[in-house]
Design a protein around this motif. Sequence first.
Motif, mmCIF file in Angstrom:
data_model
loop_
_atom_site.group_PDB
_atom_site.id
_atom_site.type_symbol
_atom_site.label_atom_id
_atom_site.label_comp_id
_atom_site.label_asym_id
_atom_site.label_seq_id
_atom_site.Cartn_x
_atom_site.Cartn_y
_atom_site.Cartn_z
ATOM 1 N N ILE A 237 0.840 -1.199 0.000
ATOM 2 C CA ILE A 237 0.000 0.000 0.000
ATOM 3 C C ILE A 237 0.876 1.252 0.000
ATOM 4 C CG2 ILE A 237 -1.534 1.412 1.439
ATOM 5 C CD1 ILE A 237 -3.094 -0.738 0.117
ATOM 6 N N VAL A 238 1.868 1.282 0.876
ATOM 7 C CA VAL A 238 2.716 2.468 0.990
ATOM 8 C C VAL A 238 3.595 2.649 -0.243
ATOM 9 C CG1 VAL A 238 4.420 3.676 2.405
ATOM 10 C CG2 VAL A 238 2.652 2.321 3.506
ATOM 11 N N LYS A 239 4.025 1.560 -0.860
ATOM 12 C CA LYS A 239 4.765 1.675 -2.127
ATOM 13 C C LYS A 239 3.907 2.397 -3.165
ATOM 14 C CE LYS A 239 8.765 -0.701 -1.829
ATOM 15 N NZ LYS A 239 10.087 -0.233 -2.281
ATOM 16 N N ASP A 240 2.620 2.051 -3.201
ATOM 17 C CA ASP A 240 1.712 2.722 -4.134
ATOM 18 C C ASP A 240 1.501 4.187 -3.747
ATOM 19 O OD1 ASP A 240 1.441 0.469 -5.666
ATOM 20 O OD2 ASP A 240 -0.686 0.141 -5.251
ATOM 21 N N LEU A 241 1.366 4.446 -2.457
ATOM 22 C CA LEU A 241 1.188 5.827 -2.006
ATOM 23 C C LEU A 241 2.401 6.677 -2.366
ATOM 24 C CD1 LEU A 241 -0.453 5.392 1.538
ATOM 25 C CD2 LEU A 241 -1.570 5.766 -0.686
ATOM 26 N N ASP A 242 3.586 6.087 -2.320
ATOM 27 C CA ASP A 242 4.816 6.796 -2.689
ATOM 28 C C ASP A 242 4.737 7.284 -4.131
ATOM 29 O OD1 ASP A 242 7.606 7.572 -2.208
ATOM 30 O OD2 ASP A 242 8.117 5.954 -3.596
ATOM 31 N N LYS A 243 4.253 6.422 -5.013
ATOM 32 C CA LYS A 243 4.132 6.788 -6.431
ATOM 33 C C LYS A 243 3.001 7.801 -6.638
ATOM 34 C CE LYS A 243 5.783 2.256 -8.072
ATOM 35 N NZ LYS A 243 5.897 1.603 -6.735
ATOM 36 N N ILE A 244 1.903 7.601 -5.938
ATOM 37 C CA ILE A 244 0.767 8.514 -6.084
ATOM 38 C C ILE A 244 1.135 9.918 -5.620
ATOM 39 C CG2 ILE A 244 -1.574 9.049 -5.268
ATOM 40 C CD1 ILE A 244 -1.898 5.910 -5.056
ATOM 41 N N GLU A 245 1.833 9.995 -4.487
ATOM 42 C CA GLU A 245 2.233 11.311 -3.992
ATOM 43 C C GLU A 245 3.117 12.005 -5.012
ATOM 44 O OE1 GLU A 245 3.379 14.731 -2.126
ATOM 45 O OE2 GLU A 245 4.895 13.267 -2.797
ATOM 46 N N MET A 246 3.983 11.252 -5.671
ATOM 47 C CA MET A 246 4.887 11.833 -6.658
ATOM 48 C C MET A 246 4.120 12.365 -7.864
ATOM 49 S SD MET A 246 8.128 10.160 -8.698
ATOM 50 C CE MET A 246 7.076 9.199 -9.796
ATOM 51 N N ILE A 247 3.181 11.573 -8.402
ATOM 52 C CA ILE A 247 2.481 12.053 -9.602
ATOM 53 C C ILE A 247 1.485 13.167 -9.256
ATOM 54 C CG2 ILE A 247 2.825 9.905 -10.888
ATOM 55 C CD1 ILE A 247 -0.110 9.179 -10.305
ATOM 56 N N LEU A 248 0.942 13.141 -8.056
ATOM 57 C CA LEU A 248 0.075 14.238 -7.631
ATOM 58 C C LEU A 248 0.887 15.522 -7.514
ATOM 59 C CD1 LEU A 248 -2.605 15.391 -6.687
ATOM 60 C CD2 LEU A 248 -2.111 14.508 -4.382
ATOM 61 N N GLN A 249 2.096 15.416 -6.966
ATOM 62 C CA GLN A 249 2.971 16.579 -6.872
ATOM 63 C C GLN A 249 3.375 17.052 -8.265
ATOM 64 O OE1 GLN A 249 4.283 18.270 -3.712
ATOM 65 N NE2 GLN A 249 4.082 19.592 -5.506
ATOM 66 N N ALA A 250 3.626 16.122 -9.167
ATOM 67 C CA ALA A 250 3.966 16.485 -10.546
ATOM 68 C C ALA A 250 2.806 17.238 -11.199
ATOM 69 C CB ALA A 250 4.308 15.236 -11.349
ATOM 70 N N LEU A 251 1.602 16.759 -10.968
ATOM 71 C CA LEU A 251 0.418 17.423 -11.516
ATOM 72 C C LEU A 251 0.317 18.862 -10.997
ATOM 73 C CD1 LEU A 251 -2.299 17.271 -13.072
ATOM 74 C CD2 LEU A 251 -3.337 16.437 -10.946
ATOM 75 N N GLU A 252 0.589 19.036 -9.726
ATOM 76 C CA GLU A 252 0.510 20.367 -9.116
ATOM 77 C C GLU A 252 1.586 21.297 -9.663
ATOM 78 O OE1 GLU A 252 -1.375 18.556 -4.987
ATOM 79 O OE2 GLU A 252 0.779 18.923 -5.144
ATOM 80 N N TYR A 253 2.798 20.773 -9.891
ATOM 81 C CA TYR A 253 3.854 21.601 -10.468
ATOM 82 C C TYR A 253 3.543 21.956 -11.926
ATOM 83 C CZ TYR A 253 6.909 20.771 -6.411
ATOM 84 O OH TYR A 253 7.450 20.730 -5.149
#
Length: 245
Positions: A190-206
């Motif tokens: 679960i946390v491995k997936d959250l790590d990737k999700i947080e990254m792409i969400l941050q990418a979307l925001e940038y």
Amino acid sequence: MSRLFCKSLLLTPSLASAPIRFSFKSISSPSSTSRVHRMATEASSSPSSNADREATSSSSSAPASSAIDFLSLCHRLKTTKRAGWVKRDVKDPESIADHMYRMGLMALIASDIPGVDRDKCIKIALVHDIAEAIVGDITPSDGVPKAEKSRREQEALDHMCKLLGGGKIAKEIGELWMEYEGNSSPEAKIVKDLDKIEMILQALEYEKDQGKDLEEFFQSTAGKFQTDLGKAWASEVASRRKKQG
């Protein structure tokens, strides 16, 4: 997310307690001297006296010193910027601690999943990048082999656990980190997936805030989500990115 290796390593020294010295005025009477010596010997050998000293040592100065040493080292997580964003010239990029904190929130608000311990997910999110306080955020472009990166991080983690004083909590941190690294439990997945999700969400925001094209971050995670939660949240991020155009 990948990591940038910090070549300089400054380890926070443990605080040392100053030695306590006792001075006695000379006593002219031999019998008085004998009585003082006997009382001092009895006091030092008293079980309750020893227990009191041990309790004081274990519950106050030593743990407090170890905790502050550990937390001072973790301060680097707040000041070290995530290397992927730095290399893409993102303005005011997030720190490692920023990334870990939002992952903790993700674990907190995620739907209940049978067989998954939410509290454990939160703990793993909080410690999964903790070794980067020493080694930095090492990225593939740094040319560090995966085995070497793992060795450096393991060595850093061991140091941090020792700095914390060993014991139950330090052991738990080590075990949680190893579980994540090994992808060896439902919580780790679960946390491995959250790590990737947080990254792409941050990418979307940038992309939205700074007009960046960060497609490579979305490509690097495509098809790599292990859980239904990860797939659902990644799909939502992708949908919003498409609308953002």
